[in-house]
Scaffold this motif. Structure first.
Motif, PDB file in Angstrom:
ATOM      1  N   ALA A 105       6.644  30.714  15.621  1.00  0.00           N
ATOM      2  CA  ALA A 105       7.870  30.864  14.836  1.00  0.00           C
ATOM      3  C   ALA A 105       7.913  29.845  13.703  1.00  0.00           C
ATOM      4  CB  ALA A 105       9.097  30.711  15.742  1.00  0.00           C
ATOM      5  N   LEU A 106       7.515  28.616  13.977  1.00  0.00           N
ATOM      6  CA  LEU A 106       7.494  27.589  12.932  1.00  0.00           C
ATOM      7  C   LEU A 106       6.475  27.938  11.850  1.00  0.00           C
ATOM      8  CD1 LEU A 106       7.838  24.273  14.955  1.00  0.00           C
ATOM      9  CD2 LEU A 106       9.451  25.203  13.293  1.00  0.00           C
ATOM     10  N   ARG A 107       5.315  28.442  12.263  1.00  0.00           N
ATOM     11  CA  ARG A 107       4.310  28.864  11.281  1.00  0.00           C
ATOM     12  C   ARG A 107       4.860  29.982  10.406  1.00  0.00           C
ATOM     13  NH1 ARG A 107       0.487  30.503  14.749  1.00  0.00           N
ATOM     14  NH2 ARG A 107       0.428  28.673  16.022  1.00  0.00           N
ATOM     15  N   HIS A 108       5.553  30.936  11.028  1.00  0.00           N
ATOM     16  CA  HIS A 108       6.125  32.059  10.299  1.00  0.00           C
ATOM     17  C   HIS A 108       7.169  31.574   9.289  1.00  0.00           C
ATOM     18  CE1 HIS A 108       7.472  36.119   9.514  1.00  0.00           C
ATOM     19  NE2 HIS A 108       8.714  35.735   9.756  1.00  0.00           N
ATOM     20  N   GLN A 153       6.275  27.073  30.311  1.00  0.00           N
ATOM     21  CA  GLN A 153       6.454  26.105  29.226  1.00  0.00           C
ATOM     22  C   GLN A 153       5.410  26.303  28.136  1.00  0.00           C
ATOM     23  OE1 GLN A 153       6.409  22.371  31.335  1.00  0.00           O
ATOM     24  NE2 GLN A 153       8.617  22.377  31.630  1.00  0.00           N
ATOM     25  N   ASP A 168       6.451  29.208  26.053  1.00  0.00           N
ATOM     26  CA  ASP A 168       7.541  28.802  25.165  1.00  0.00           C
ATOM     27  C   ASP A 168       7.013  28.017  23.966  1.00  0.00           C
ATOM     28  OD1 ASP A 168       9.279  29.996  26.938  1.00  0.00           O
ATOM     29  OD2 ASP A 168       9.984  28.114  27.828  1.00  0.00           O
ATOM     30  N   LEU A 169       6.107  27.071  24.222  1.00  0.00           N
ATOM     31  CA  LEU A 169       5.534  26.277  23.131  1.00  0.00           C
ATOM     32  C   LEU A 169       4.774  27.163  22.154  1.00  0.00           C
ATOM     33  CD1 LEU A 169       4.221  23.120  25.011  1.00  0.00           C
ATOM     34  CD2 LEU A 169       6.022  23.192  23.289  1.00  0.00           C
ATOM     35  N   ASP A 170       3.977  28.094  22.666  1.00  0.00           N
ATOM     36  CA  ASP A 170       3.231  28.992  21.793  1.00  0.00           C
ATOM     37  C   ASP A 170       4.180  29.815  20.922  1.00  0.00           C
ATOM     38  OD1 ASP A 170       0.888  28.030  22.899  1.00  0.00           O
ATOM     39  OD2 ASP A 170       0.594  29.750  24.236  1.00  0.00           O
ATOM     40  N   PHE A 171       5.264  30.303  21.527  1.00  0.00           N
ATOM     41  CA  PHE A 171       6.246  31.087  20.777  1.00  0.00           C
ATOM     42  C   PHE A 171       6.854  30.258  19.647  1.00  0.00           C
ATOM     43  CE2 PHE A 171      10.720  32.017  20.053  1.00  0.00           C
ATOM     44  CZ  PHE A 171      10.634  33.308  19.562  1.00  0.00           C
ATOM     45  N   PHE A 172       7.274  29.039  19.956  1.00  0.00           N
ATOM     46  CA  PHE A 172       7.922  28.211  18.939  1.00  0.00           C
ATOM     47  C   PHE A 172       6.939  27.763  17.859  1.00  0.00           C
ATOM     48  CE2 PHE A 172      11.201  27.682  22.278  1.00  0.00           C
ATOM     49  CZ  PHE A 172      12.255  28.195  21.547  1.00  0.00           C
ATOM     50  N   ARG A 173       5.693  27.514  18.230  1.00  0.00           N
ATOM     51  CA  ARG A 173       4.692  27.178  17.214  1.00  0.00           C
ATOM     52  C   ARG A 173       4.496  28.342  16.248  1.00  0.00           C
ATOM     53  NH1 ARG A 173       1.048  24.595  21.609  1.00  0.00           N
ATOM     54  NH2 ARG A 173       1.669  22.415  21.445  1.00  0.00           N
TER      55      ARG A 173
END
Length: 110
Positions: free
Chosen positions: A89-92, A79, A82-87
């Motif tokens: 992606a949102l920053r990008h 989890q 997953d959170l690190d990936f989505f953070r």
């Protein structure tokens, strides 16, 4: 079927077509309750029911308790990934958006 003795009576009582009841009965007779489950991803309530019906873990057994702890730690780690990936992606995506200083998109022209 407490008040009905036939498929016809039950179909009327439940307001479903008789052929559906025959189909469900045939499925149940051939494969039991599992044969009546829908194909595809289970609904949220089915998932909760399945989780509740699992055998409880015997946490008095140290080996079983340790196995459960390790399993939960793996889930937490996944989890976090997953959170690190989505953070990221949102920053990008946020970096790609134009900074206009105004809310909303570009104004439309006639």
């Amino acid at each position: 079927m407490a008040t009905s003795e036939s498929i016809r009576g039950l179909a009327g009582e439940l307001n479903v077509e008789q052929r559906m009841l025959y189909h469900w009965r045939e499925q149940f007779q051939s494969g039991g309750q599992e044969a009546l489950r829908r194909i595809g991803r289970p609904s949220r309530s089915e998932s909760v029911d399945a989780a509740a019906s699992r055998l409880p873990v015997d946490l008095t057994d140290p080996a079983e308790a340790q196995r459960r702890i390790e399993e939960l730690e793996r889930k937490i780690g996944q989890q976090q990934l997953d959170l690190d990936f989505f953070r990221a992606a949102l920053r990008h995506v946020g970096d790609q958006l134009p900074r206009t200083g105004r809310s909303g998109g570009t104004p439309s022209t006639r």
